[in-house]
Scaffold this active site. Structure first.
Site, PDB file in Angstrom:
ATOM      1  N   CYS A 167     -30.458 110.407  -3.572  1.00 38.64           N
ATOM      2  CA  CYS A 167     -30.383 110.858  -4.967  1.00 38.64           C
ATOM      3  C   CYS A 167     -29.587 109.851  -5.783  1.00 38.64           C
ATOM      4  O   CYS A 167     -29.992 109.457  -6.883  1.00 38.64           O
ATOM      5  CB  CYS A 167     -29.715 112.230  -5.056  1.00 38.64           C
ATOM      6  SG  CYS A 167     -30.639 113.561  -4.267  1.00 38.64           S
ATOM      7  N   CYS A 222     -27.977 114.061  -1.770  1.00 36.38           N
ATOM      8  CA  CYS A 222     -27.801 113.102  -0.680  1.00 36.38           C
ATOM      9  C   CYS A 222     -27.739 111.690  -1.251  1.00 36.38           C
ATOM     10  O   CYS A 222     -27.850 111.479  -2.462  1.00 36.38           O
ATOM     11  CB  CYS A 222     -28.926 113.212   0.347  1.00 36.38           C
ATOM     12  SG  CYS A 222     -30.534 112.730  -0.300  1.00 36.38           S
ATOM     13  N   ASP A 267       5.897  85.486  -4.578  1.00 35.72           N
ATOM     14  CA  ASP A 267       6.685  84.769  -5.578  1.00 35.72           C
ATOM     15  C   ASP A 267       8.149  85.161  -5.387  1.00 35.72           C
ATOM     16  O   ASP A 267       8.440  86.311  -5.046  1.00 35.72           O
ATOM     17  CB  ASP A 267       6.211  85.140  -6.981  1.00 35.72           C
ATOM     18  CG  ASP A 267       7.004  84.438  -8.056  1.00 35.72           C
ATOM     19  OD1 ASP A 267       7.059  83.202  -8.026  1.00 35.72           O
ATOM     20  OD2 ASP A 267       7.579  85.128  -8.919  1.00 35.72           O
ATOM     21  N   ASP A 292       2.719  84.944 -13.176  1.00 33.52           N
ATOM     22  CA  ASP A 292       1.914  84.531 -12.029  1.00 33.52           C
ATOM     23  C   ASP A 292       0.438  84.882 -12.202  1.00 33.52           C
ATOM     24  O   ASP A 292      -0.307  84.917 -11.223  1.00 33.52           O
ATOM     25  CB  ASP A 292       2.461  85.195 -10.755  1.00 33.52           C
ATOM     26  CG  ASP A 292       3.914  84.864 -10.517  1.00 33.52           C
ATOM     27  OD1 ASP A 292       4.251  83.669 -10.540  1.00 33.52           O
ATOM     28  OD2 ASP A 292       4.716  85.790 -10.336  1.00 33.52           O
ATOM     29  N   ASP A 334       4.707  88.945 -10.511  1.00 34.69           N
ATOM     30  CA  ASP A 334       5.080  89.936 -11.525  1.00 34.69           C
ATOM     31  C   ASP A 334       3.943  90.297 -12.459  1.00 34.69           C
ATOM     32  O   ASP A 334       4.098  91.126 -13.345  1.00 34.69           O
ATOM     33  CB  ASP A 334       6.297  89.468 -12.334  1.00 34.69           C
ATOM     34  CG  ASP A 334       6.034  88.186 -13.102  1.00 34.69           C
ATOM     35  OD1 ASP A 334       4.857  87.811 -13.240  1.00 34.69           O
ATOM     36  OD2 ASP A 334       7.003  87.560 -13.559  1.00 34.69           O
TER      37      ASP A 334
END
Length: 741
Positions: free
Chosen positions: A20, A17, A431, A634, A630
């Site tokens: 844990c 669970c 861009d 950028d 790209d």
């Protein structure tokens, strides 16, 4: 990650669970030298960022084992994952065997319960306390030993979890049955009230739930399994002049690899001979095969369709694009989204709160109603129905499926945080070059001024630009070469950067360049001003051509808009997002492109180093911003934005710099990525709602004595299965011809 820090990933089994996962996470964070630790219940993996000078990797496995779980150090990206698969198989096998054994012993106890309800005399022997004790004891203490062991270890570490609830609840029912069956004095003729079937069937149902959960969780990671399965096992290489088939792990950078029709390309490389069309859909999501020839890049695991070619290996092993994709997806699936913090906080206090509620329930029934039996049964129902498993699985299972579906469609999402943030976007900044447009200038118009034919103009202009290295000059030469058979070499050539070139072609003096360049050489250009202005207003760059001092024609060059750009931008607007275009071009050119694709908000004349500042100015308005570029030029803007989306072919830099990498370079991937984020977040919210709602409603009903412990056990067992199943419904997310369905 700091320069000194390293990252280790461990496969963990035995977690039941959310508590844990939190217990292991807490233990790892307490180790000196650990900077960051994250444990994912759905992927069953622990990720640790640590300082190797202060702590060794081996300590993590030992610590996790000391906490009561199994752990193995995962191989590095690109290596075999057989050990992890074996660990998963072993755990599933244990669950299956335990469930079958438990069910075999529990069914007679269930039959005994119905025999008592309907007074079936032939089966009443099953009501004998000794018979029930013999059937229930192996389930309680042998098959159910895992719950006692984990409960003890979780209590010892101060983080009680689901195992404590199951161990307490079933033990109470079992011991109360022993008291009623063997120690309590009853009036003559009265049968003892036994609840052995409750304790045994609860354990059986919990095991069934865990088994189904394990199967369902295995399906959430199918995307990773498919990606790993894409890679071929062998490669055909040229060694000492002979073709040799070798294991793919033995291919070296620089070796010549041969690929026949229909074969998978084994590693990344560059074609040196031959041509073909390559199906790259498994990497980019693009269904149309890409034409490949000498000099073109090929990606490992893609499929060669019909031609044969040879290529030089440039990347092998963990450096290939496929290996990087697998690594990115694995890291994303192992990460936590911010929304999961709520579930983690609740899970941290949930079990202690349930224990308190169970004690209060028992005391109220005993003291206020004087009913010991109802008090015990109601307390058992409270303990059994309350399980934090569903809360722990709500977020990571959806993230696993969402990021996996993204990878299948050529969308690499780096983390759960990126997936969640994409859902909240207000603004998308695009861009221009390479994102909205192709990023490759090409000739769009050829205009004759003195009666020359198009072929004559291209022949002379192409020859003059044959040795040019400027993008516009290359575009002119490529246009000429594509339309004409052969382009003559100029006898003289001189380039003036930023202005143009002069050359001698066919014995004639040729000038090709800007208006000012021709004007400097005393070539009259006033008569063409109007035509030049019209073309420039359309967002094109105009090059003038003069021969022997007379203007003979002009050529317009433009970076063409990608096929899907307008449709993608329209889709973003329909999603309620504001779209900006950012470019270094002049405003007139930028506005022309903006009109063509439907963008009104334009930031023109922005130098690369200023793009990050422009993005930050939008963020300061309180808006969540995605920057799409790209991934190389950028880079600063991608990092500055809340979400950086890198377009293109999945280069190393793109995948490292961006939060989301769009492998196929198609702008339609942007709305698709955002829609995938929205769908995933919707599933996470649904999962969390039902996980919390289930407990909020179930616990009071159990406390009021209105819920049989067996029904409570069934509900608890299947709550986590329902959450995982809901997440798996994300697998129906489809993209067809750029439209999400």
């Amino acid at each position: 990650m700091s320069e000194r820090a390293e990252r280790a990933t461990l496969a963990v089994s035995g977690m039941t669970c959310a508590t844990c996962a939190l217990r292991i996470e807490k233990g790892l964070k307490n180790v000196a030298g650990v900077n960051l630790a994250s444990v994912n219940l759905a992927t069953e993996k622990a990720t640790v960022e640590y300082d190797p000078k202060l702590v060794e990797e081996g300590q993590f496995e030992k610590l996790i084992r000391d906490l009561g779980y199994e752990a193995i150090q995962e191989p590095k990206a690109g290596d075999s994952t057989d050990r992890e698969k074996e660990l998963r198989r072993r755990e599933a096998r244990k669950l299956r065997v335990s469930f079958i054994a438990s069910a075999s012993l529990s069914v007679p106890l269930l039959v005994a319960m119905f025999a008592g309800l309907f007074h079936i005399e032939a089966l009443m022997f099953l009501h004998n306390p000794i018979v029930q004790l013999v059937l229930a004891s192996p389930v309680q203490f042998l098959i159910g030993y895992r719950f006692y062991k984990n409960a003890y270890k979780s209590l010892r570490s101060g983080s009680p979890g689901m195992d404590v609830l199951v161990a307490l609840g079933t033990s109470a029912a079992y011991l109360y049955s022993i008291y009623n069956g063997f120690l309590r004095r009853l009036p003559e003729g009265q049968s003892p009230a036994l609840y052995f079937e409750a304790s045994a069937i609860i354990i059986t149902l919990v095991l069934l739930g865990k088994l189904l959960e394990a199967v369902a969780k295995g399906r959430t990671s199918e995307a990773i399994k498919r990606l790993i399965g894409l890679q071929p096992k062998t490669a055909r290489v040229l060694r000492s002049g002979e073709e040799v088939d070798i294991p793919i792990a033995e291919v070296q950078v620089g070796e010549v690899v041969l690929v026949r029709p229909g074969e998978k390309i084994p590693v990344d490389g560059e074609i040196i001979a031959g041509s073909s069309a390559v199906d790259e859909s498994m990497i980019t999501g693009e269904s149309i095969p890409a034409e490949k020839a000498a000099g073109d890049r090929v990606i490992g695991a893609t499929i060669n369709t019909f031609g044969a070619f040879s290529f030089k290996a440039t990347k092998v092993g963990k450096d290939t694009v496929l290996a990087q994709i697998i690594r990115v997806v694995e890291e994303a699936q192992g990460s936590k989204a911010p929304i999961q913090r709520l579930a983690d906080r609740v899970a941290g206090v949930f079990v202690p709160a349930v224990l308190v509620i169970a004690v209060i329930t028992f005391l109220l029934w005993l003291l206020a109603a004087g009913n010991l039996t109802m008090g015990l049964i109601s307390a058992v129902a409270v303990l059994v129905i309350a399980c934090p498993c569903a809360m722990g699985l709500a977020t990571p299972t959806a993230i696993m499926v969402g990021t996996g579906k993204g990878a299948e469609n050529g969308i690499l999402i780096r983390s759960g945080e990126s997936l969640e943030l994409a859902y909240k976007l207000d603004v998308v900044v695009l861009d221009k070059t390479g994102t909205i447009t192709r990023g490759e200038p090409s000739v769009t118009d050829v205009v004759s001024l003195k009666g020359w034919s198009r072929a004559d103009l291209l022949r002379v202009a192409g020859a003059a630009e044959k040795n040019s290295e400027h993008p516009l000059g290359i575009a002119v030469f490529e246009a000429a070469r594509s339309e004409l058979k052969g382009i003559e070499e100029p006898t003289e050539f001189q380039s003036t950067p930023g202005k143009g070139v002069q050359a001698v072609v066919e014995g004639r003096a040729v000038l090709i360049g800007t208006r000012s360049y021709l004007h400097e050489h005393n070539v009259a250009v006033e008569a063409v001003e109007e035509q030049v202005s019209e073309l420039e207003a359309a967002g094109k760059t105009v090059i003038l051509l003069s021969v022997d001092g007379t203007a003979q024609g002009l050529l317009a060059v433009a970076d063409r808009v990608k096929d899907n750009s307008r449709r993608a931008i329209q889709a973003l607007k329909e999603m309620g997002l504001q779209v900006y275009m950012i470019t270094g071009d002049n405003r007139r050119t930028a506005e022309a492109i903006g009109r063509e694709v439907g963008v009104a908000d334009i930031m023109a004349g922005v130098l690369p180093e200023r793009k990050a500042q422009a993005v930050e100015e939008i963020r300061k308005q309180g808006k969540i911003v995605a920057m799409v570029g790209d991934g190389i030029n950028d880079g600063p803007a991608l990092v500055t934005a809340d979400i950086g989306m890198a377009m293109g072919t999945g280069t190393d830099i793109a995948m490292e710099a961006a939060d989301i990498t769009l492998m196929n370079g198609d702008l339609m991937s942007v709305p698709t990525a955002i829609q995938l984020s929205q769908r995933t977040m919707r599933k996470i919210k649904q999962n969390l709602f039902w996980a919390f709602f289930y407990n909020i409603v179930g616990i009071p009903i159990a406390a009021l004595g209105m819920l049989n412990p067996i029904i409570a056990g069934a509900a608890m067992a299947f709550s986590s299965v329902s959450v995982v199943s809901n997440s798996l419904s994300l697998r129906r997310f489809r993209v067809k011809q750029g439209v999400t369905i």
